[in-house]
Design a protein around this motif. Structure first.
Motif, PDB file in Angstrom:
ATOM      1  N   SER A   1       0.875  -1.166   0.000  1.00  0.00           N
ATOM      2  CA  SER A   1       0.000   0.000   0.000  1.00  0.00           C
ATOM      3  C   SER A   1       0.915   1.219   0.000  1.00  0.00           C
ATOM      4  N   ASP A   2       1.044   1.841  -1.167  1.00  0.00           N
ATOM      5  CA  ASP A   2       1.993   2.944  -1.347  1.00  0.00           C
ATOM      6  C   ASP A   2       3.398   2.538  -0.903  1.00  0.00           C
ATOM      7  N   ASN A   3       3.893   3.186   0.175  1.00  0.00           N
ATOM      8  CA  ASN A   3       5.271   2.925   0.592  1.00  0.00           C
ATOM      9  C   ASN A   3       5.360   1.919   1.739  1.00  0.00           C
ATOM     10  N   VAL A   4       4.242   1.219   2.014  1.00  0.00           N
ATOM     11  CA  VAL A   4       4.240   0.236   3.099  1.00  0.00           C
ATOM     12  C   VAL A   4       4.000  -1.169   2.531  1.00  0.00           C
ATOM     13  N   TYR A   5       4.811  -2.106   2.987  1.00  0.00           N
ATOM     14  CA  TYR A   5       4.672  -3.503   2.570  1.00  0.00           C
ATOM     15  C   TYR A   5       4.312  -4.325   3.802  1.00  0.00           C
ATOM     16  N   TYR A   6       3.115  -4.940   3.786  1.00  0.00           N
ATOM     17  CA  TYR A   6       2.676  -5.750   4.915  1.00  0.00           C
ATOM     18  C   TYR A   6       3.048  -7.206   4.641  1.00  0.00           C
ATOM     19  N   CYS A   7       3.805  -7.792   5.572  1.00  0.00           N
ATOM     20  CA  CYS A   7       4.290  -9.162   5.382  1.00  0.00           C
ATOM     21  C   CYS A   7       3.669 -10.082   6.430  1.00  0.00           C
ATOM     22  N   THR A   8       2.984 -11.121   5.980  1.00  0.00           N
ATOM     23  CA  THR A   8       2.417 -12.107   6.903  1.00  0.00           C
ATOM     24  C   THR A   8       2.703 -13.504   6.364  1.00  0.00           C
ATOM     25  N   GLY A   9       2.956 -14.426   7.266  1.00  0.00           N
ATOM     26  CA  GLY A   9       3.246 -15.799   6.832  1.00  0.00           C
ATOM     27  C   GLY A   9       3.860 -16.593   7.957  1.00  0.00           C
TER      28      GLY A   9
ATOM     29  N   ILE B   1       7.191  -3.348   6.234  1.00  0.00           N
ATOM     30  CA  ILE B   1       8.385  -2.649   5.757  1.00  0.00           C
ATOM     31  C   ILE B   1       7.913  -1.276   5.271  1.00  0.00           C
ATOM     32  N   ILE B   2       8.562  -0.242   5.728  1.00  0.00           N
ATOM     33  CA  ILE B   2       8.204   1.109   5.282  1.00  0.00           C
ATOM     34  C   ILE B   2       9.379   1.689   4.496  1.00  0.00           C
ATOM     35  N   GLU B   3       9.051   2.146   3.308  1.00  0.00           N
ATOM     36  CA  GLU B   3      10.039   2.874   2.504  1.00  0.00           C
ATOM     37  C   GLU B   3       9.854   4.357   2.789  1.00  0.00           C
ATOM     38  N   THR B   4      10.932   5.009   3.154  1.00  0.00           N
ATOM     39  CA  THR B   4      10.776   6.436   3.457  1.00  0.00           C
ATOM     40  C   THR B   4      12.023   7.210   3.042  1.00  0.00           C
TER      41      THR B   4
ATOM     42  N   THR C   1       8.941  -3.713  15.413  1.00  0.00           N
ATOM     43  CA  THR C   1       9.088  -4.806  14.453  1.00  0.00           C
ATOM     44  C   THR C   1       9.087  -4.317  13.009  1.00  0.00           C
ATOM     45  N   THR C   2       8.715  -3.049  12.806  1.00  0.00           N
ATOM     46  CA  THR C   2       8.673  -2.509  11.451  1.00  0.00           C
ATOM     47  C   THR C   2      10.088  -2.251  10.940  1.00  0.00           C
ATOM     48  N   VAL C   3      10.330  -2.692   9.709  1.00  0.00           N
ATOM     49  CA  VAL C   3      11.624  -2.483   9.081  1.00  0.00           C
ATOM     50  C   VAL C   3      11.542  -1.201   8.255  1.00  0.00           C
ATOM     51  N   VAL C   4      12.446  -0.286   8.510  1.00  0.00           N
ATOM     52  CA  VAL C   4      12.443   0.990   7.792  1.00  0.00           C
ATOM     53  C   VAL C   4      13.602   1.014   6.809  1.00  0.00           C
ATOM     54  N   VAL C   5      13.294   1.280   5.550  1.00  0.00           N
ATOM     55  CA  VAL C   5      14.342   1.308   4.524  1.00  0.00           C
ATOM     56  C   VAL C   5      14.215   2.589   3.705  1.00  0.00           C
ATOM     57  N   PRO C   6      15.319   3.028   3.099  1.00  0.00           N
ATOM     58  CA  PRO C   6      15.253   4.194   2.223  1.00  0.00           C
ATOM     59  C   PRO C   6      14.461   3.877   0.955  1.00  0.00           C
TER      60      PRO C   6
ATOM     61  N   SER D   1      16.830  -2.012  -2.503  1.00  0.00           N
ATOM     62  CA  SER D   1      16.500  -3.304  -3.116  1.00  0.00           C
ATOM     63  C   SER D   1      16.531  -4.389  -2.062  1.00  0.00           C
ATOM     64  N   SER D   2      17.666  -4.542  -1.388  1.00  0.00           N
ATOM     65  CA  SER D   2      17.784  -5.590  -0.386  1.00  0.00           C
ATOM     66  C   SER D   2      17.300  -5.084   0.972  1.00  0.00           C
ATOM     67  N   VAL D   3      16.349  -5.807   1.557  1.00  0.00           N
ATOM     68  CA  VAL D   3      15.830  -5.434   2.869  1.00  0.00           C
ATOM     69  C   VAL D   3      16.191  -6.532   3.855  1.00  0.00           C
ATOM     70  N   ASP D   4      16.834  -6.150   4.944  1.00  0.00           N
ATOM     71  CA  ASP D   4      17.236  -7.117   5.960  1.00  0.00           C
ATOM     72  C   ASP D   4      16.035  -7.401   6.879  1.00  0.00           C
ATOM     73  N   ILE D   5      15.478  -8.605   6.787  1.00  0.00           N
ATOM     74  CA  ILE D   5      14.313  -8.947   7.612  1.00  0.00           C
ATOM     75  C   ILE D   5      14.696  -9.920   8.740  1.00  0.00           C
ATOM     76  N   THR D   6      15.974  -9.969   9.067  1.00  0.00           N
ATOM     77  CA  THR D   6      16.454 -10.889  10.105  1.00  0.00           C
ATOM     78  C   THR D   6      15.747 -10.658  11.445  1.00  0.00           C
TER      79      THR D   6
END
Ligand SMILES: [Zn+2]
Ligand SMILES: [Zn+2]
Length: 170
Positions: A46-54, A83-86, A100-105, A109-114
């Motif tokens: 949703s725009d700059n937010v990626y909701y991850c469930t699993g 994950i929020i892109e900002t 728990t939200t991962v913030v990335v520029p 491309s690569s997002v660390d979800i560790t």
């Protein structure tokens, strides 16, 4: 564990990731992992937010809290983070966002979800690991593993001061 957002052409998307479970840095939790950690998740954008469930699944060993012997486990955790892109800037407040939200520029491309993957596993670890419900534990007197051997300690003990302690171990 890395997620490549740019490799995903369409959202919502289902992704499967595998990485060496030892990279999740779980040693301090008491879980001795082996093999791969496998993540399966749906990503909704949703725009700059990626909701991850699993789910995340990994195998390893825990030490039984009664007999102290290691035993094999498979841990399956629930993944639920964003994950929020900002671009940062004045309107952006990291404090207002869940830990728990991962913030990335923007454009990363690569997002660390560790971190969120590790959290999902930690939540599933038992507070008192048991190799089996019926584990008989160690004898409090002689220390043998009562799953493997028998001793006569309990029967020989007649000192009533030990009764309370003995009940704890039944
Ligand atoms: Zn045990
Ligand atoms: Zn004994």
């Amino acid at each position: 564990m890395m997620l490549d957002l740019r490799a995903i052409a369409d959202f919502p998307a289902r992704v499967t990731l595998e990485d060496d479970a030892s990279r999740l840095d779980l040693a301090a939790s008491g879980l001795a992992v082996s093999g791969m950690a496998r993540v399966e998740m749906d990503i909704v954008r949703s725009d700059n937010v990626y909701y991850c469930t699993g789910t995340v699944e990994c195998a390893g060993r825990l030490d039984c809290s009664r007999c102290l012997e290691p035993y094999p486990v498979t841990i399956r955790g629930e993944i639920d983070f964003s994950i929020i892109e900002t671009a940062g800037g004045a309107g952006f407040d990291r404090e207002a966002i869940a830990d728990t939200t991962v913030v990335v520029p923007v454009g990363a491309s690569s997002v660390d979800i560790t971190d969120p993957v590790r959290e999902a596993i930690l939540l599933e670890l038992p507070l008192k690991p048991l190799c089996r419900e019926s584990c008989r534990g160690l004898c409090p007197y002689c220390g043998i593993n009562r799953n493997e051997q028998q001793c006569n300690c309990t029967m020989e003990t007649t000192d009533p001061r030990w009764d309370g302690l003995r009940d704890l171990w039944k």
